[in-house]
Design a protein around this motif. Structure first.
Motif, PDB file in Angstrom:
ATOM      1  N   GLY A 240       7.790   2.005  -0.145  1.00  0.00           N
ATOM      2  CA  GLY A 240       8.659   0.873  -0.463  1.00  0.00           C
ATOM      3  C   GLY A 240       7.905  -0.403  -0.729  1.00  0.00           C
ATOM      4  N   GLY A 241       8.677  -1.491  -0.828  1.00  0.00           N
ATOM      5  CA  GLY A 241       8.092  -2.794  -1.079  1.00  0.00           C
ATOM      6  C   GLY A 241       9.161  -3.781  -1.490  1.00  0.00           C
ATOM      7  N   GLY A 242       8.783  -5.058  -1.546  1.00  0.00           N
ATOM      8  CA  GLY A 242       9.714  -6.110  -1.934  1.00  0.00           C
ATOM      9  C   GLY A 242       9.160  -7.469  -1.565  1.00  0.00           C
ATOM     10  N   ILE A 271      -0.095  -5.287   1.382  1.00  0.00           N
ATOM     11  CA  ILE A 271      -0.085  -6.695   1.008  1.00  0.00           C
ATOM     12  C   ILE A 271      -0.504  -6.887  -0.441  1.00  0.00           C
ATOM     13  CG2 ILE A 271      -1.077  -8.959   1.530  1.00  0.00           C
ATOM     14  CD1 ILE A 271       0.826  -7.995   3.647  1.00  0.00           C
ATOM     15  N   SER A 272      -1.394  -6.045  -0.942  1.00  0.00           N
ATOM     16  CA  SER A 272      -1.918  -6.217  -2.290  1.00  0.00           C
ATOM     17  C   SER A 272      -1.016  -5.636  -3.371  1.00  0.00           C
ATOM     18  CB  SER A 272      -3.301  -5.575  -2.400  1.00  0.00           C
ATOM     19  OG  SER A 272      -4.208  -6.164  -1.499  1.00  0.00           O
ATOM     20  N   PHE A 299      -6.779 -11.556  -3.278  1.00  0.00           N
ATOM     21  CA  PHE A 299      -6.584 -10.375  -4.111  1.00  0.00           C
ATOM     22  C   PHE A 299      -5.106 -10.167  -4.427  1.00  0.00           C
ATOM     23  CE2 PHE A 299      -6.171  -5.771  -4.828  1.00  0.00           C
ATOM     24  CZ  PHE A 299      -7.092  -5.610  -5.860  1.00  0.00           C
ATOM     25  N   ALA A 300      -4.255 -10.374  -3.416  1.00  0.00           N
ATOM     26  CA  ALA A 300      -2.817 -10.189  -3.610  1.00  0.00           C
ATOM     27  C   ALA A 300      -2.265 -11.175  -4.633  1.00  0.00           C
ATOM     28  CB  ALA A 300      -2.088 -10.346  -2.280  1.00  0.00           C
ATOM     29  N   ARG A 301      -2.881 -12.359  -4.746  1.00  0.00           N
ATOM     30  CA  ARG A 301      -2.386 -13.374  -5.685  1.00  0.00           C
ATOM     31  C   ARG A 301      -2.514 -12.923  -7.141  1.00  0.00           C
ATOM     32  NH1 ARG A 301      -4.546 -19.250  -4.421  1.00  0.00           N
ATOM     33  NH2 ARG A 301      -2.611 -19.861  -5.435  1.00  0.00           N
ATOM     34  N   LYS A 302      -3.324 -11.907  -7.390  1.00  0.00           N
ATOM     35  CA  LYS A 302      -3.437 -11.380  -8.744  1.00  0.00           C
ATOM     36  C   LYS A 302      -2.163 -10.657  -9.160  1.00  0.00           C
ATOM     37  CE  LYS A 302      -8.441 -10.606  -8.334  1.00  0.00           C
ATOM     38  NZ  LYS A 302      -9.529  -9.573  -8.371  1.00  0.00           N
ATOM     39  N   ASN A 303      -1.423 -10.178  -8.168  1.00  0.00           N
ATOM     40  CA  ASN A 303      -0.229  -9.383  -8.437  1.00  0.00           C
ATOM     41  C   ASN A 303       1.068 -10.070  -8.034  1.00  0.00           C
ATOM     42  OD1 ASN A 303      -2.137  -7.369  -9.065  1.00  0.00           O
ATOM     43  ND2 ASN A 303      -2.172  -6.680  -6.941  1.00  0.00           N
TER      44      ASN A 303
END
Length: 406
Positions: A240-242, A271-272, A299-303
Protein backbone atom coordinates in the motif's frame (compact mmCIF):
# COMPACT_ATOMS: atom_id res chain seq x y z
CA UNK A 1 -30.71 -6.30 -6.32
CA UNK A 2 -32.57 -3.43 -8.00
CA UNK A 3 -29.90 -0.95 -6.93
CA UNK A 4 -27.13 -3.17 -8.31
CA UNK A 5 -28.87 -3.44 -11.69
CA UNK A 6 -29.31 0.35 -11.84
CA UNK A 7 -25.64 0.84 -11.01
CA UNK A 8 -24.59 -1.46 -13.82
CA UNK A 9 -26.75 0.49 -16.29
CA UNK A 10 -25.41 3.83 -15.06
CA UNK A 11 -21.82 2.68 -15.27
CA UNK A 12 -22.24 1.33 -18.81
CA UNK A 13 -23.52 4.73 -19.93
CA UNK A 14 -20.54 6.53 -18.36
CA UNK A 15 -17.74 4.42 -19.85
CA UNK A 16 -17.55 6.62 -22.95
CA UNK A 17 -17.65 9.92 -21.04
CA UNK A 18 -13.97 10.18 -20.12
CA UNK A 19 -14.07 7.65 -17.29
CA UNK A 20 -13.49 3.96 -16.86
CA UNK A 21 -14.88 1.68 -14.18
CA UNK A 22 -12.25 1.26 -11.49
CA UNK A 23 -12.19 -2.35 -10.33
CA UNK A 24 -9.17 -3.18 -8.17
CA UNK A 25 -8.14 -5.19 -5.14
CA UNK A 26 -7.29 -1.86 -3.52
CA UNK A 27 -10.97 -1.17 -2.82
CA UNK A 28 -14.10 -3.28 -2.42
CA UNK A 29 -16.57 -0.80 -3.89
CA UNK A 30 -17.48 -1.19 -7.53
CA UNK A 31 -19.24 2.16 -7.78
CA UNK A 32 -16.21 4.29 -8.67
CA UNK A 33 -15.31 5.81 -12.01
CA UNK A 34 -11.74 6.91 -12.68
CA UNK A 35 -10.68 9.52 -15.30
CA UNK A 36 -9.09 8.01 -18.38
CA UNK A 37 -6.13 10.35 -17.87
CA UNK A 38 -5.04 8.17 -14.92
CA UNK A 39 -4.05 5.41 -17.32
CA UNK A 40 -1.16 7.51 -18.61
CA UNK A 41 -0.35 9.81 -15.70
CA UNK A 42 3.26 10.18 -14.58
CA UNK A 43 5.21 12.63 -12.42
CA UNK A 44 4.12 13.01 -8.82
CA UNK A 45 1.95 9.88 -8.92
CA UNK A 46 4.92 8.11 -10.46
CA UNK A 47 5.60 4.56 -11.52
CA UNK A 48 6.97 3.56 -8.14
CA UNK A 49 5.78 0.27 -6.76
CA UNK A 50 3.92 -0.42 -10.01
CA UNK A 51 0.99 1.61 -8.73
CA UNK A 52 0.62 4.48 -11.20
CA UNK A 53 -3.04 3.90 -11.92
CA UNK A 54 -3.92 2.99 -8.35
CA UNK A 55 -2.44 6.15 -6.81
CA UNK A 56 -4.11 8.35 -9.41
CA UNK A 57 -7.51 6.68 -9.17
CA UNK A 58 -7.38 6.63 -5.37
CA UNK A 59 -7.23 10.42 -5.46
CA UNK A 60 -9.33 11.27 -8.51
CA UNK A 61 -12.01 8.60 -8.84
CA UNK A 62 -15.61 9.60 -8.20
CA UNK A 63 -18.81 7.68 -7.44
CA UNK A 64 -21.09 7.27 -10.43
CA UNK A 65 -23.84 9.47 -8.94
CA UNK A 66 -21.53 12.51 -8.92
CA UNK A 67 -20.77 12.42 -12.65
CA UNK A 68 -22.63 14.25 -15.44
CA UNK A 69 -26.32 13.63 -15.84
CA UNK A 70 -26.31 11.07 -13.01
CA UNK A 71 -25.97 13.84 -10.41
CA UNK A 72 -29.77 14.01 -10.48
CA UNK A 73 -29.94 10.44 -9.21
CA UNK A 74 -29.00 11.52 -5.67
CA UNK A 75 -31.37 13.54 -3.51
CA UNK A 76 -30.46 15.40 -0.33
CA UNK A 77 -32.77 15.00 2.62
CA UNK A 78 -32.49 17.60 5.36
CA UNK A 79 -33.87 15.95 8.43
CA UNK A 80 -35.87 17.46 11.21
CA UNK A 81 -37.11 15.05 13.83
CA UNK A 82 -36.38 12.20 11.36
CA UNK A 83 -38.75 13.62 8.75
CA UNK A 84 -37.55 14.75 5.32
CA UNK A 85 -38.06 18.47 4.75
CA UNK A 86 -37.73 18.47 0.98
CA UNK A 87 -39.00 16.41 -1.93
CA UNK A 88 -37.00 14.24 -4.30
CA UNK A 89 -37.52 13.85 -8.03
CA UNK A 90 -38.70 10.66 -9.71
CA UNK A 91 -35.10 10.12 -10.93
CA UNK A 92 -33.87 9.62 -7.38
CA UNK A 93 -31.99 6.40 -6.76
CA UNK A 94 -29.70 7.38 -3.89
CA UNK A 95 -29.97 9.67 -0.89
CA UNK A 96 -27.81 11.99 1.12
CA UNK A 97 -29.02 12.41 4.68
CA UNK A 98 -28.09 15.77 6.14
CA UNK A 99 -28.69 16.88 9.73
CA UNK A 100 -26.21 19.58 10.72
CA UNK A 101 -25.79 22.38 13.24
CA UNK A 102 -28.29 20.82 15.64
CA UNK A 103 -27.93 19.42 19.13
CA UNK A 104 -28.27 15.70 18.44
CA UNK A 105 -26.08 13.65 20.80
CA UNK A 106 -26.19 10.29 19.02
CA UNK A 107 -26.89 8.82 15.60
CA UNK A 108 -30.70 8.43 15.21
CA UNK A 109 -31.68 4.78 15.17
CA UNK A 110 -34.08 5.22 12.28
CA UNK A 111 -33.01 7.09 9.19
CA UNK A 112 -34.99 7.38 5.97
CA UNK A 113 -34.09 5.24 2.95
CA UNK A 114 -31.22 3.53 4.76
CA UNK A 115 -30.55 0.90 2.08
CA UNK A 116 -30.20 3.59 -0.59
CA UNK A 117 -28.17 6.08 1.44
CA UNK A 118 -24.74 6.84 0.00
CA UNK A 119 -23.88 9.94 2.04
CA UNK A 120 -24.51 10.92 5.67
CA UNK A 121 -23.68 14.40 6.93
CA UNK A 122 -24.03 14.96 10.67
CA UNK A 123 -21.35 17.62 11.09
CA UNK A 124 -21.59 20.27 13.82
CA UNK A 125 -23.70 18.37 16.32
CA UNK A 126 -23.08 17.07 19.85
CA UNK A 127 -22.44 13.39 19.05
CA UNK A 128 -20.20 11.79 21.69
CA UNK A 129 -20.13 8.08 20.82
CA UNK A 130 -20.37 6.03 17.64
CA UNK A 131 -20.46 2.24 17.27
CA UNK A 132 -20.71 -0.28 14.46
CA UNK A 133 -24.42 -0.73 15.06
CA UNK A 134 -25.03 2.92 14.15
CA UNK A 135 -24.15 2.26 10.50
CA UNK A 136 -24.84 -1.42 9.86
CA UNK A 137 -27.94 -0.65 7.78
CA UNK A 138 -26.08 1.41 5.16
CA UNK A 139 -24.49 -1.12 2.78
CA UNK A 140 -23.87 1.46 0.03
CA UNK A 141 -22.56 4.26 2.26
CA UNK A 142 -19.78 6.11 0.42
CA UNK A 143 -19.28 9.28 2.50
CA UNK A 144 -19.64 9.81 6.25
CA UNK A 145 -19.16 13.29 7.71
CA UNK A 146 -19.07 13.48 11.51
CA UNK A 147 -16.81 16.50 11.77
CA UNK A 148 -17.25 19.10 14.52
CA UNK A 149 -18.81 16.79 17.07
CA UNK A 150 -17.65 15.53 20.50
CA UNK A 151 -16.46 12.03 19.64
CA UNK A 152 -13.65 10.96 22.00
CA UNK A 153 -12.75 7.36 21.07
CA UNK A 154 -12.90 5.03 18.07
CA UNK A 155 -13.28 1.26 18.27
CA UNK A 156 -11.87 -0.99 15.55
CA UNK A 157 -15.35 -2.48 14.95
CA UNK A 158 -17.04 0.84 14.22
CA UNK A 159 -16.64 0.90 10.44
CA UNK A 160 -15.73 -2.66 9.52
CA UNK A 161 -19.15 -3.45 8.01
CA UNK A 162 -18.97 -0.43 5.69
CA UNK A 163 -17.09 -2.07 2.84
CA UNK A 164 -18.09 0.71 0.40
CA UNK A 165 -17.10 3.62 2.68
CA UNK A 166 -14.65 5.83 0.76
CA UNK A 167 -14.58 9.15 2.63
CA UNK A 168 -14.57 9.44 6.42
CA UNK A 169 -14.43 12.86 8.07
CA UNK A 170 -13.89 12.94 11.84
CA UNK A 171 -12.05 16.25 11.98
CA UNK A 172 -12.57 18.75 14.79
CA UNK A 173 -13.77 16.27 17.37
CA UNK A 174 -12.08 15.47 20.70
CA UNK A 175 -10.67 12.07 19.70
CA UNK A 176 -7.94 11.04 22.09
CA UNK A 177 -7.70 7.30 21.41
CA UNK A 178 -8.12 5.08 18.34
CA UNK A 179 -7.92 1.31 18.70
CA UNK A 180 -5.32 -0.45 16.52
CA UNK A 181 -6.38 -1.58 13.02
CA UNK A 182 -9.44 0.69 13.04
CA UNK A 183 -8.99 1.61 9.36
CA UNK A 184 -7.26 -1.55 8.09
CA UNK A 185 -10.36 -3.70 7.76
CA UNK A 186 -10.90 -5.67 4.56
CA UNK A 187 -12.97 -5.80 2.44
CA UNK A 188 -13.01 -2.03 2.56
CA UNK A 189 -12.69 1.08 0.39
CA UNK A 190 -11.34 3.88 2.60
CA UNK A 191 -9.42 6.38 0.48
CA UNK A 192 -9.82 9.60 2.49
CA UNK A 193 -9.57 9.63 6.29
CA UNK A 194 -9.72 12.99 8.04
CA UNK A 195 -8.71 13.12 11.72
CA UNK A 196 -7.46 16.70 11.66
CA UNK A 197 -7.67 18.88 14.76
CA UNK A 198 -8.44 16.29 17.41
CA UNK A 199 -6.47 15.77 20.64
CA UNK A 200 -4.53 12.60 19.84
CA UNK A 201 -1.23 12.39 21.73
CA UNK A 202 -0.16 9.16 20.02
CA UNK A 203 -1.17 7.08 17.02
CA UNK A 204 -0.78 3.35 16.53
CA UNK A 205 1.37 2.33 13.60
CA UNK A 206 -1.45 0.09 12.26
CA UNK A 207 -3.63 3.18 11.79
CA UNK A 208 -0.97 4.91 9.68
CA UNK A 209 0.56 2.12 7.59
CA UNK A 210 -2.80 0.55 6.84
CA UNK A 211 -1.61 -2.03 4.31
CA UNK A 212 -3.50 -0.87 1.22
CA UNK A 213 -3.44 2.03 -1.23
CA UNK A 214 -5.33 5.17 -0.24
CA UNK A 215 -5.25 8.85 -1.13
CA UNK A 216 -5.08 11.01 2.02
CA UNK A 217 -4.81 10.46 5.76
CA UNK A 218 -5.02 13.69 7.75
CA UNK A 219 -3.57 13.61 11.27
CA UNK A 220 -2.36 17.20 11.33
CA UNK A 221 -3.15 19.70 14.10
CA UNK A 222 -3.30 17.08 16.85
CA UNK A 223 -0.89 16.68 19.79
CA UNK A 224 0.88 13.56 18.54
CA UNK A 225 4.36 13.07 19.95
CA UNK A 226 4.86 9.33 19.40
CA UNK A 227 3.86 6.17 17.56
CA UNK A 228 2.68 3.07 19.39
CA UNK A 229 2.73 -0.58 18.33
CA UNK A 230 0.26 -2.25 20.66
CA UNK A 231 -0.10 -5.42 18.59
CA UNK A 232 3.66 -5.84 18.01
CA UNK A 233 3.05 -5.40 14.30
CA UNK A 234 5.87 -6.15 11.82
CA UNK A 235 6.32 -4.69 8.35
CA UNK A 236 7.29 -7.90 6.58
CA UNK A 237 6.30 -6.74 3.12
CA UNK A 238 5.92 -3.20 1.82
CA UNK A 239 2.25 -2.90 0.94
CA UNK A 240 0.00 0.00 0.00
CA UNK A 241 0.79 3.67 0.23
CA UNK A 242 -0.64 7.18 0.26
CA UNK A 243 -0.18 10.75 1.49
CA UNK A 244 -0.03 11.19 5.27
CA UNK A 245 -0.36 14.63 6.83
CA UNK A 246 1.14 14.88 10.32
CA UNK A 247 2.15 18.53 10.41
CA UNK A 248 1.58 20.77 13.44
CA UNK A 249 1.81 18.08 16.09
CA UNK A 250 4.31 17.71 18.95
CA UNK A 251 6.81 15.33 17.40
CA UNK A 252 10.37 16.24 18.31
CA UNK A 253 12.24 12.95 17.86
CA UNK A 254 11.97 10.17 15.32
CA UNK A 255 10.67 6.83 16.67
CA UNK A 256 12.88 3.80 17.07
CA UNK A 257 12.14 1.97 13.83
CA UNK A 258 12.42 -1.54 15.29
CA UNK A 259 9.96 -0.64 18.07
CA UNK A 260 7.26 0.15 15.53
CA UNK A 261 7.91 -2.91 13.37
CA UNK A 262 10.33 -1.71 10.69
CA UNK A 263 13.77 -2.66 9.51
CA UNK A 264 16.03 0.01 8.02
CA UNK A 265 15.48 -1.49 4.53
CA UNK A 266 11.69 -1.52 4.82
CA UNK A 267 11.47 2.08 6.02
CA UNK A 268 13.66 3.20 3.09
CA UNK A 269 11.32 1.53 0.60
CA UNK A 270 8.20 2.88 2.28
CA UNK A 271 9.28 6.51 2.74
CA UNK A 272 10.95 6.72 -0.67
CA UNK A 273 8.39 4.98 -2.87
CA UNK A 274 5.09 4.31 -1.09
CA UNK A 275 4.06 6.68 1.69
CA UNK A 276 4.68 10.42 1.64
CA UNK A 277 4.75 12.28 4.95
CA UNK A 278 4.08 15.98 5.62
CA UNK A 279 5.91 16.65 8.89
CA UNK A 280 6.28 20.42 9.04
CA UNK A 281 5.25 22.50 12.02
CA UNK A 282 6.61 20.01 14.58
CA UNK A 283 9.31 20.95 17.15
CA UNK A 284 12.01 18.79 15.59
CA UNK A 285 15.23 18.21 17.51
CA UNK A 286 17.86 17.99 14.79
CA UNK A 287 20.50 15.95 16.62
CA UNK A 288 22.63 12.92 15.79
CA UNK A 289 19.61 10.60 16.09
CA UNK A 290 17.93 12.60 13.34
CA UNK A 291 20.85 12.51 10.90
CA UNK A 292 20.05 9.11 9.35
CA UNK A 293 16.64 10.39 8.23
CA UNK A 294 17.92 13.38 6.23
CA UNK A 295 19.45 11.44 3.28
CA UNK A 296 16.26 9.38 3.13
CA UNK A 297 14.17 12.57 3.15
CA UNK A 298 16.26 14.05 0.36
CA UNK A 299 15.81 10.92 -1.71
CA UNK A 300 12.06 10.83 -1.07
CA UNK A 301 11.76 14.44 -2.32
CA UNK A 302 12.56 13.17 -5.81
CA UNK A 303 9.25 11.34 -5.81
CA UNK A 304 7.05 13.19 -3.32
CA UNK A 305 6.42 16.73 -2.19
CA UNK A 306 7.85 16.24 1.32
CA UNK A 307 10.34 17.92 3.62
CA UNK A 308 9.64 21.46 2.44
CA UNK A 309 8.34 22.57 5.85
CA UNK A 310 10.38 20.31 8.11
CA UNK A 311 12.22 22.92 10.16
CA UNK A 312 14.52 22.39 13.15
CA UNK A 313 13.47 23.91 16.47
CA UNK A 314 16.31 22.45 18.53
CA UNK A 315 19.18 22.87 19.15
CA UNK A 316 19.09 26.65 19.28
CA UNK A 317 22.00 26.87 16.83
CA UNK A 318 19.86 25.24 14.12
CA UNK A 319 16.51 26.82 14.97
CA UNK A 320 14.59 27.87 11.88
CA UNK A 321 16.77 25.94 9.46
CA UNK A 322 15.23 23.53 6.96
CA UNK A 323 16.34 20.04 8.01
CA UNK A 324 17.28 18.98 4.47
CA UNK A 325 19.60 22.01 4.19
CA UNK A 326 21.55 21.41 7.42
CA UNK A 327 25.14 20.21 6.75
CA UNK A 328 25.49 16.63 7.98
CA UNK A 329 28.39 17.53 10.31
CA UNK A 330 26.01 19.68 12.38
CA UNK A 331 23.80 16.76 13.40
CA UNK A 332 25.41 16.03 16.76
CA UNK A 333 24.35 14.77 20.20
CA UNK A 334 25.80 16.53 23.22
CA UNK A 335 27.35 14.40 25.95
CA UNK A 336 26.86 15.56 29.53
CA UNK A 337 29.14 15.52 32.59
CA UNK A 338 26.96 12.68 33.89
CA UNK A 339 27.98 10.74 30.79
CA UNK A 340 31.63 11.38 31.73
CA UNK A 341 32.30 14.45 29.68
CA UNK A 342 35.16 16.18 31.63
CA UNK A 343 34.33 19.44 33.39
CA UNK A 344 34.80 22.56 31.27
CA UNK A 345 34.93 20.44 28.10
CA UNK A 346 32.55 20.23 25.13
CA UNK A 347 31.65 16.64 24.22
CA UNK A 348 29.42 15.44 21.41
CA UNK A 349 28.75 12.47 19.15
CA UNK A 350 29.15 13.20 15.42
CA UNK A 351 27.87 10.32 13.22
CA UNK A 352 28.86 11.98 9.93
CA UNK A 353 32.53 11.54 10.89
CA UNK A 354 32.01 8.42 12.99
CA UNK A 355 33.57 9.99 16.04
CA UNK A 356 32.91 11.23 19.57
CA UNK A 357 34.51 14.63 20.11
CA UNK A 358 35.94 15.59 23.50
CA UNK A 359 37.03 19.20 23.12
CA UNK A 360 38.91 20.37 26.21
CA UNK A 361 40.99 22.97 24.40
CA UNK A 362 41.72 26.11 26.43
CA UNK A 363 40.02 24.69 29.52
CA UNK A 364 42.92 25.61 31.89
CA UNK A 365 43.65 22.00 32.83
CA UNK A 366 46.89 20.99 34.61
CA UNK A 367 46.51 17.27 33.96
CA UNK A 368 44.68 14.83 31.75
CA UNK A 369 41.10 14.22 33.00
CA UNK A 370 40.61 10.94 34.84
CA UNK A 371 37.40 10.01 32.97
CA UNK A 372 36.12 10.25 29.40
CA UNK A 373 32.88 9.14 27.68
CA UNK A 374 32.66 5.35 27.50
CA UNK A 375 32.35 5.26 23.72
CA UNK A 376 34.53 4.18 20.84
CA UNK A 377 36.24 6.47 18.33
CA UNK A 378 37.08 9.24 20.78
CA UNK A 379 38.60 12.38 19.30
CA UNK A 380 40.23 14.19 22.26
CA UNK A 381 41.58 17.72 22.07
CA UNK A 382 43.56 18.93 25.11
CA UNK A 383 45.50 21.61 23.31
CA UNK A 384 46.30 25.02 24.79
CA UNK A 385 46.20 23.86 28.41
CA UNK A 386 48.77 23.72 31.25
CA UNK A 387 49.21 19.96 31.30
CA UNK A 388 52.58 18.74 32.59
CA UNK A 389 51.75 15.11 33.42
CA UNK A 390 51.25 13.01 30.30
CA UNK A 391 49.83 9.54 30.21
CA UNK A 392 49.21 9.33 26.50
CA UNK A 393 49.64 5.57 26.12
CA UNK A 394 47.19 4.71 28.85
CA UNK A 395 44.64 7.14 27.43
CA UNK A 396 44.89 5.58 24.00
CA UNK A 397 44.69 2.06 25.36
CA UNK A 398 41.80 2.57 27.75
CA UNK A 399 39.65 4.86 25.60
CA UNK A 400 40.39 3.77 22.04
CA UNK A 401 41.22 7.27 20.81
CA UNK A 402 41.51 7.85 17.10
CA UNK A 403 43.01 11.27 17.64
CA UNK A 404 44.62 12.90 20.65
CA UNK A 405 45.80 16.52 20.57
CA UNK A 406 47.84 18.14 23.36
Amino acid sequence: MQICILLVLMISETLNAGYFRWITKAVATQNLMCPLSCKAITGLYGHFGGATEIKCCASRSRPIWSIGKFTSSICELNLKNSVGTNHCSKNTIFYKIRYTHKYVTSIPKRLLHSNQTVEIDFNSNEIENITGSDFECFPFLDTLDLSNNKIANLENTTFFKLKNLRKLDLSYNVIQYIEPITFSYRPGSLLFINLRANILISVDVTNVFVGYWFSKLYLDYNQISKFTNQLHWKMEHVTGGGDIFMSHNKMSHLPNMSDIGFTRDSIVKIISFKYSFRLGGNPWFCDCKFSWFVPLLKFARKNFDVGGQMVCKYPISLRGKLAVNVPEDLFVCNISVKQKCPLSCNCFEQPSRKRVVVNCSRSKKYKIPSAFPQQANLDIDLSHNLITILEIQSIFKSHGCDRFII
